[in-house]
Motif scaffolding. Structure first.
Motif, mmCIF file in Angstrom:
data_model
loop_
_atom_site.group_PDB
_atom_site.id
_atom_site.type_symbol
_atom_site.label_atom_id
_atom_site.label_comp_id
_atom_site.label_asym_id
_atom_site.label_seq_id
_atom_site.Cartn_x
_atom_site.Cartn_y
_atom_site.Cartn_z
ATOM 1 N N GLY A 50 0.751 -1.197 -0.044
ATOM 2 C CA GLY A 50 -0.078 0.015 -0.025
ATOM 3 C C GLY A 50 0.811 1.286 0.008
ATOM 4 O O GLY A 50 0.275 2.284 -0.121
ATOM 5 N N GLY A 51 2.079 1.130 0.038
ATOM 6 C CA GLY A 51 3.190 2.296 0.113
ATOM 7 C C GLY A 51 2.929 3.402 1.042
ATOM 8 O O GLY A 51 3.119 4.617 0.784
ATOM 9 N N GLN A 52 2.450 3.092 2.373
ATOM 10 C CA GLN A 52 2.625 4.156 3.257
ATOM 11 C C GLN A 52 1.304 5.283 2.963
ATOM 12 O O GLN A 52 1.918 6.314 2.766
ATOM 13 N N ARG A 53 0.168 4.883 2.527
ATOM 14 C CA ARG A 53 -0.959 5.836 2.055
ATOM 15 C C ARG A 53 -0.831 7.044 2.769
ATOM 16 O O ARG A 53 -1.062 8.180 1.899
ATOM 17 N N ASN A 54 -1.097 7.135 3.910
ATOM 18 C CA ASN A 54 -1.318 8.354 4.800
ATOM 19 C C ASN A 54 0.008 9.269 4.452
ATOM 20 O O ASN A 54 -0.270 10.423 4.164
ATOM 21 N N LEU A 55 1.060 8.788 4.778
ATOM 22 C CA LEU A 55 2.356 9.544 4.693
ATOM 23 C C LEU A 55 2.315 10.073 3.052
ATOM 24 O O LEU A 55 2.502 11.272 2.852
ATOM 25 N N ARG A 56 2.045 9.494 2.157
ATOM 26 C CA ARG A 56 2.059 9.719 0.732
ATOM 27 C C ARG A 56 1.036 11.090 0.312
ATOM 28 O O ARG A 56 1.284 11.948 -0.167
ATOM 29 N N ARG A 57 -0.091 10.658 0.851
ATOM 30 C CA ARG A 57 -1.545 11.717 0.865
ATOM 31 C C ARG A 57 -0.899 13.159 1.653
ATOM 32 O O ARG A 57 -1.342 13.994 1.040
ATOM 33 N N TRP A 58 -0.447 12.854 2.759
ATOM 34 C CA TRP A 58 0.009 14.056 3.209
ATOM 35 C C TRP A 58 1.080 14.954 2.852
ATOM 36 O O TRP A 58 1.075 16.123 2.728
ATOM 37 N N VAL A 59 2.250 14.303 2.257
ATOM 38 C CA VAL A 59 3.156 14.815 1.284
ATOM 39 C C VAL A 59 2.523 15.536 0.238
ATOM 40 O O VAL A 59 3.131 16.662 -0.109
ATOM 41 N N CYS A 60 1.610 15.084 -0.422
ATOM 42 C CA CYS A 60 1.021 15.609 -1.535
ATOM 43 C C CYS A 60 0.139 16.627 -1.474
ATOM 44 O O CYS A 60 -0.317 17.370 -2.446
ATOM 45 N N GLN A 61 -0.179 16.876 -0.025
ATOM 46 C CA GLN A 61 -1.280 17.757 0.230
ATOM 47 C C GLN A 61 -0.773 19.135 -0.127
ATOM 48 O O GLN A 61 0.132 19.496 0.321
ATOM 49 N N SER A 62 -1.698 19.779 -0.761
ATOM 50 C CA SER A 62 -1.393 21.324 -0.966
ATOM 51 C C SER A 62 0.078 21.426 -1.819
ATOM 52 O O SER A 62 0.466 22.638 -1.664
ATOM 53 N N GLY A 63 0.387 20.504 -2.631
ATOM 54 C CA GLY A 63 1.560 20.839 -3.151
ATOM 55 C C GLY A 63 2.808 21.025 -2.220
ATOM 56 O O GLY A 63 3.665 21.592 -2.881
ATOM 57 N N ALA A 64 2.786 20.440 -1.185
ATOM 58 C CA ALA A 64 4.080 20.539 -0.305
ATOM 59 C C ALA A 64 5.170 19.784 -1.111
ATOM 60 O O ALA A 64 4.908 18.918 -1.464
ATOM 61 N N HIS A 65 6.447 20.244 -0.492
ATOM 62 C CA HIS A 65 7.687 19.470 -0.779
ATOM 63 C C HIS A 65 8.020 18.611 0.103
ATOM 64 O O HIS A 65 8.804 17.811 -0.332
ATOM 65 N N GLY A 66 7.559 18.365 1.088
ATOM 66 C CA GLY A 66 7.865 17.335 2.469
ATOM 67 C C GLY A 66 6.759 17.451 3.515
ATOM 68 O O GLY A 66 5.942 18.351 3.207
ATOM 69 N N LEU A 67 6.988 16.425 4.011
ATOM 70 C CA LEU A 67 6.189 16.426 5.243
ATOM 71 C C LEU A 67 7.161 16.310 6.733
ATOM 72 O O LEU A 67 7.996 15.800 6.749
ATOM 73 N N VAL A 68 6.459 17.153 7.565
ATOM 74 C CA VAL A 68 7.325 17.266 9.001
ATOM 75 C C VAL A 68 6.507 16.589 9.971
ATOM 76 O O VAL A 68 5.125 17.091 10.121
ATOM 77 N N LEU A 69 7.161 15.501 10.462
ATOM 78 C CA LEU A 69 6.195 14.870 11.757
ATOM 79 C C LEU A 69 6.918 15.238 12.910
ATOM 80 O O LEU A 69 7.953 14.768 13.140
ATOM 81 N N PRO A 70 6.018 16.314 13.673
ATOM 82 C CA PRO A 70 6.667 16.472 15.126
ATOM 83 C C PRO A 70 6.951 15.448 16.235
ATOM 84 O O PRO A 70 6.384 14.404 16.099
ATOM 85 N N GLY A 71 8.180 15.522 16.624
ATOM 86 C CA GLY A 71 8.386 14.636 17.902
ATOM 87 C C GLY A 71 7.427 14.709 19.098
ATOM 88 O O GLY A 71 6.482 15.625 18.929
ATOM 89 N N ASP A 72 7.515 14.102 19.956
ATOM 90 C CA ASP A 72 6.757 14.070 21.351
ATOM 91 C C ASP A 72 6.925 15.190 22.083
ATOM 92 O O ASP A 72 6.291 15.454 23.185
ATOM 93 N N GLY A 73 8.121 16.024 21.789
ATOM 94 C CA GLY A 73 8.374 17.318 22.604
ATOM 95 C C GLY A 73 9.213 17.032 23.668
ATOM 96 O O GLY A 73 9.664 18.057 24.581
#
Length: 160
Positions: free
Chosen positions: A65-88
């Motif tokens: 399935g190719g990490q569908r959520n990550l791929r959808r998030w990266v492609c959202q709004s023409g973004a060049h990448g995705l930043v996943l925040p750490g736990d702080g």
């Protein structure tokens, strides 16, 4: 290994596929990286070349399935990448990029490695640039096309 031999073979296939794109930047596949530890951690590793670089070790994960959520998030709004925040507290944020954009960043950062010796791991290694990979100033225009031939199975690897 849970799931038998097939999942491991799929993982190796996808690691070799990534190496074909990243070999010009000094990356090699590390055999049995999950079991070895130490200098053999990570699925893809750059050969030592003097001063440490910011990117020396990469993991390659294949999921049906190719990490569908990550791929959808990266492609959202023409973004060049995705930043996943750490736990702080103890986790650093993670950045997810398309391979073509990552290759373009490696080019811009001067990661080009000397031409490697051909080996059994990657057909055509050492014969010039990786087919279908472009990078440099126009990062948004960089493209990665899949190689035309599948990688050989059961290949031997050279030590790093």
């Amino acid at each position: 290994m849970a799931g038998g031999r097939a999942p491991g073979e799929r993982g190796k296939y996808h690691e070799r596929k990534m190496v074909r794109h990243l070999r010009p930047y000094g990356f090699r596949r590390v055999p049995s990286s999950g079991a070895a530890g130490g200098d053999y951690t990570g699925d893809l590793r750059r050969a030592a070349s003097g001063a440490p670089r910011a990117i020396e070790v990469l993991e390659s994960k294949y999921r049906k399935g190719g990490q569908r959520n990550l791929r959808r998030w990266v492609c959202q709004s023409g973004a060049h990448g995705l930043v996943l925040p750490g736990d702080g507290r103890s986790e650093e944020p993670l950045v997810v990029l398309e391979l073509a954009r990552f290759v373009a960043l490696l080019e811009e950062a001067g990661y080009r490695a000397p031409e490697p010796e051909p080996d059994a791991e990657t057909p055509g290694a050492g014969r010039g640039p990786t087919p279908g990979v472009s990078g440099g100033v126009g990062a948004s225009q960089a493209a990665v096309s899949p190689p035309s031939a599948p990688p050989p199975s059961g290949s031997a690897l050279l030590p790093l």
